[in-house]
Design a protein around this motif. Sequence first.
Motif, PDB file in Angstrom:
ATOM      1  N   LEU A 131       0.798  -1.229   0.000  1.00  0.00           N
ATOM      2  CA  LEU A 131       0.000   0.000   0.000  1.00  0.00           C
ATOM      3  C   LEU A 131       0.836   1.286   0.000  1.00  0.00           C
ATOM      4  O   LEU A 131       0.466   2.238  -0.681  1.00  0.00           O
ATOM      5  N   PRO A 132       1.940   1.347   0.726  1.00  0.00           N
ATOM      6  CA  PRO A 132       2.721   2.590   0.702  1.00  0.00           C
ATOM      7  C   PRO A 132       3.472   2.834  -0.620  1.00  0.00           C
ATOM      8  O   PRO A 132       3.945   3.935  -0.855  1.00  0.00           O
ATOM      9  N   HIS A 133       3.563   1.823  -1.470  1.00  0.00           N
ATOM     10  CA  HIS A 133       4.325   1.994  -2.712  1.00  0.00           C
ATOM     11  C   HIS A 133       3.621   3.006  -3.609  1.00  0.00           C
ATOM     12  O   HIS A 133       2.392   2.961  -3.776  1.00  0.00           O
ATOM     13  N   GLU A 134       4.394   3.888  -4.180  1.00  0.00           N
ATOM     14  CA  GLU A 134       3.859   5.000  -4.978  1.00  0.00           C
ATOM     15  C   GLU A 134       2.983   4.583  -6.155  1.00  0.00           C
ATOM     16  O   GLU A 134       2.114   5.326  -6.584  1.00  0.00           O
ATOM     17  N   SER A 135       3.201   3.380  -6.668  1.00  0.00           N
ATOM     18  CA  SER A 135       2.450   2.961  -7.860  1.00  0.00           C
ATOM     19  C   SER A 135       1.096   2.339  -7.523  1.00  0.00           C
ATOM     20  O   SER A 135       0.253   2.190  -8.391  1.00  0.00           O
ATOM     21  N   VAL A 136       0.873   1.986  -6.260  1.00  0.00           N
ATOM     22  CA  VAL A 136      -0.310   1.216  -5.864  1.00  0.00           C
ATOM     23  C   VAL A 136      -1.426   2.122  -5.360  1.00  0.00           C
ATOM     24  O   VAL A 136      -1.215   2.986  -4.523  1.00  0.00           O
ATOM     25  N   GLN A 137      -2.632   1.885  -5.880  1.00  0.00           N
ATOM     26  CA  GLN A 137      -3.805   2.614  -5.406  1.00  0.00           C
ATOM     27  C   GLN A 137      -4.656   1.754  -4.475  1.00  0.00           C
ATOM     28  O   GLN A 137      -5.078   2.195  -3.421  1.00  0.00           O
ATOM     29  N   HIS A 138      -4.903   0.498  -4.889  1.00  0.00           N
ATOM     30  CA  HIS A 138      -5.847  -0.343  -4.153  1.00  0.00           C
ATOM     31  C   HIS A 138      -5.324  -1.777  -4.097  1.00  0.00           C
ATOM     32  O   HIS A 138      -4.785  -2.282  -5.076  1.00  0.00           O
ATOM     33  N   VAL A 139      -5.523  -2.420  -2.937  1.00  0.00           N
ATOM     34  CA  VAL A 139      -5.119  -3.805  -2.735  1.00  0.00           C
ATOM     35  C   VAL A 139      -6.298  -4.556  -2.121  1.00  0.00           C
ATOM     36  O   VAL A 139      -6.961  -4.049  -1.223  1.00  0.00           O
ATOM     37  N   LYS A 140      -6.550  -5.742  -2.628  1.00  0.00           N
ATOM     38  CA  LYS A 140      -7.614  -6.590  -2.081  1.00  0.00           C
ATOM     39  C   LYS A 140      -7.018  -7.968  -1.841  1.00  0.00           C
ATOM     40  O   LYS A 140      -6.378  -8.536  -2.728  1.00  0.00           O
ATOM     41  N   THR A 141      -7.202  -8.508  -0.637  1.00  0.00           N
ATOM     42  CA  THR A 141      -6.603  -9.800  -0.304  1.00  0.00           C
ATOM     43  C   THR A 141      -7.669 -10.866  -0.094  1.00  0.00           C
ATOM     44  O   THR A 141      -8.780 -10.578   0.339  1.00  0.00           O
ATOM     45  N   ALA A 142      -7.282 -12.084  -0.406  1.00  0.00           N
ATOM     46  CA  ALA A 142      -8.091 -13.263  -0.108  1.00  0.00           C
ATOM     47  C   ALA A 142      -7.131 -14.338   0.400  1.00  0.00           C
ATOM     48  O   ALA A 142      -6.049 -14.517  -0.158  1.00  0.00           O
ATOM     49  N   ILE A 143      -7.532 -15.013   1.442  1.00  0.00           N
ATOM     50  CA  ILE A 143      -6.703 -16.065   2.018  1.00  0.00           C
ATOM     51  C   ILE A 143      -7.225 -17.412   1.528  1.00  0.00           C
ATOM     52  O   ILE A 143      -8.424 -17.691   1.614  1.00  0.00           O
ATOM     53  N   ALA A 144      -6.338 -18.230   1.015  1.00  0.00           N
ATOM     54  CA  ALA A 144      -6.723 -19.566   0.551  1.00  0.00           C
ATOM     55  C   ALA A 144      -7.013 -20.444   1.770  1.00  0.00           C
ATOM     56  O   ALA A 144      -6.181 -20.563   2.668  1.00  0.00           O
ATOM     57  N   LEU A 145      -8.185 -21.046   1.784  1.00  0.00           N
ATOM     58  CA  LEU A 145      -8.566 -21.935   2.879  1.00  0.00           C
ATOM     59  C   LEU A 145      -8.003 -23.335   2.688  1.00  0.00           C
ATOM     60  O   LEU A 145      -7.724 -24.040   3.652  1.00  0.00           O
ATOM     61  N   GLN A 146      -7.860 -23.729   1.424  1.00  0.00           N
ATOM     62  CA  GLN A 146      -7.397 -25.083   1.118  1.00  0.00           C
ATOM     63  C   GLN A 146      -6.748 -25.056  -0.268  1.00  0.00           C
ATOM     64  O   GLN A 146      -7.222 -24.363  -1.162  1.00  0.00           O
ATOM     65  N   THR A 147      -5.685 -25.818  -0.418  1.00  0.00           N
ATOM     66  CA  THR A 147      -5.049 -25.947  -1.721  1.00  0.00           C
ATOM     67  C   THR A 147      -5.596 -27.201  -2.391  1.00  0.00           C
ATOM     68  O   THR A 147      -5.362 -28.305  -1.915  1.00  0.00           O
ATOM     69  N   LEU A 148      -6.360 -27.018  -3.461  1.00  0.00           N
ATOM     70  CA  LEU A 148      -6.936 -28.154  -4.171  1.00  0.00           C
ATOM     71  C   LEU A 148      -5.963 -28.728  -5.193  1.00  0.00           C
ATOM     72  O   LEU A 148      -5.946 -29.928  -5.437  1.00  0.00           O
ATOM     73  N   LYS A 149      -5.161 -27.858  -5.787  1.00  0.00           N
ATOM     74  CA  LYS A 149      -4.165 -28.306  -6.757  1.00  0.00           C
ATOM     75  C   LYS A 149      -3.065 -27.271  -6.816  1.00  0.00           C
ATOM     76  O   LYS A 149      -3.316 -26.075  -6.891  1.00  0.00           O
ATOM     77  N   GLU A 150      -1.855 -27.764  -6.788  1.00  0.00           N
ATOM     78  CA  GLU A 150      -0.688 -26.889  -6.923  1.00  0.00           C
ATOM     79  C   GLU A 150       0.339 -27.671  -7.721  1.00  0.00           C
ATOM     80  O   GLU A 150       0.851 -28.681  -7.260  1.00  0.00           O
ATOM     81  N   ASN A 151       0.572 -27.222  -8.927  1.00  0.00           N
ATOM     82  CA  ASN A 151       1.427 -27.995  -9.810  1.00  0.00           C
ATOM     83  C   ASN A 151       2.030 -27.044 -10.837  1.00  0.00           C
ATOM     84  O   ASN A 151       1.320 -26.264 -11.443  1.00  0.00           O
ATOM     85  N   SER A 152       3.316 -27.154 -11.058  1.00  0.00           N
ATOM     86  CA  SER A 152       3.945 -26.306 -12.066  1.00  0.00           C
ATOM     87  C   SER A 152       4.200 -27.081 -13.354  1.00  0.00           C
ATOM     88  O   SER A 152       4.717 -26.535 -14.323  1.00  0.00           O
ATOM     89  N   ALA A 153       3.833 -28.364 -13.389  1.00  0.00           N
ATOM     90  CA  ALA A 153       4.052 -29.186 -14.580  1.00  0.00           C
ATOM     91  C   ALA A 153       3.115 -28.757 -15.700  1.00  0.00           C
ATOM     92  O   ALA A 153       1.935 -28.491 -15.473  1.00  0.00           O
ATOM     93  N   LEU A 154       3.663 -28.666 -16.905  1.00  0.00           N
ATOM     94  CA  LEU A 154       2.869 -28.305 -18.079  1.00  0.00           C
ATOM     95  C   LEU A 154       2.285 -29.548 -18.735  1.00  0.00           C
ATOM     96  O   LEU A 154       2.892 -30.610 -18.688  1.00  0.00           O
ATOM     97  N   PRO A 155       1.112 -29.430 -19.343  1.00  0.00           N
ATOM     98  CA  PRO A 155       0.490 -30.581 -20.014  1.00  0.00           C
ATOM     99  C   PRO A 155       1.164 -30.854 -21.366  1.00  0.00           C
ATOM    100  O   PRO A 155       0.876 -30.198 -22.339  1.00  0.00           O
ATOM    101  N   ILE A 156       2.054 -31.808 -21.364  1.00  0.00           N
ATOM    102  CA  ILE A 156       2.829 -32.107 -22.579  1.00  0.00           C
ATOM    103  C   ILE A 156       2.242 -33.307 -23.292  1.00  0.00           C
ATOM    104  O   ILE A 156       1.967 -34.302 -22.722  1.00  0.00           O
TER     105      ILE A 156
END
Length: 156
Positions: A131-156
């Motif tokens: 918020l204090p950064h000069e370029s930022v006007q508005h910030v909205k946060t959401a907290i993840a309650l559960q991780t359903l999928k976390e994967n960096s693998a690409l569909p090859i």
Amino acid sequence: MADMAQLDGYDRKMLSLLQEDARLTNNDLSERVNLSASQCSRRRQKLEEEGIIKGYRAILDRDRLGLSLVNIISVTLATHNRDNARRFAELVSRLPEIQEAYALTGEMDYILKVVTPDLKSLSDFVNEVLLPHESVQHVKTAIALQTLKENSALPI
């Protein structure tokens, strides 16, 4: 540079296997894709040189390292110009808490995936860094309650 259409079945299989376990040796790959270890080595080297394989890294356990809180933060810039976007991109690049950052179309300008150890750390990050950064006007946060999928693998 090669694209997906230029990759044959051996390359795709090797890439898929390396996404699962980047520690596989060329001997390991040769057994799984039915090519010699030297052929696997040449193919892997070519994939690295062409930038298809950008690097290798360890996947760390966020919870065991005390970074259990996953936060999705949307950011709107104060003004929409190239200089402001550059300043925000520089800020993002310096902050290790930010795991992913995307510039978007639509209502918000950016969306960030941020990890923190707890709510106080999230509050400090938002109120003392973003918020204090000069370029930022508005910030909205959401907290993840559960991780359903976390994967960096690409569909090859």
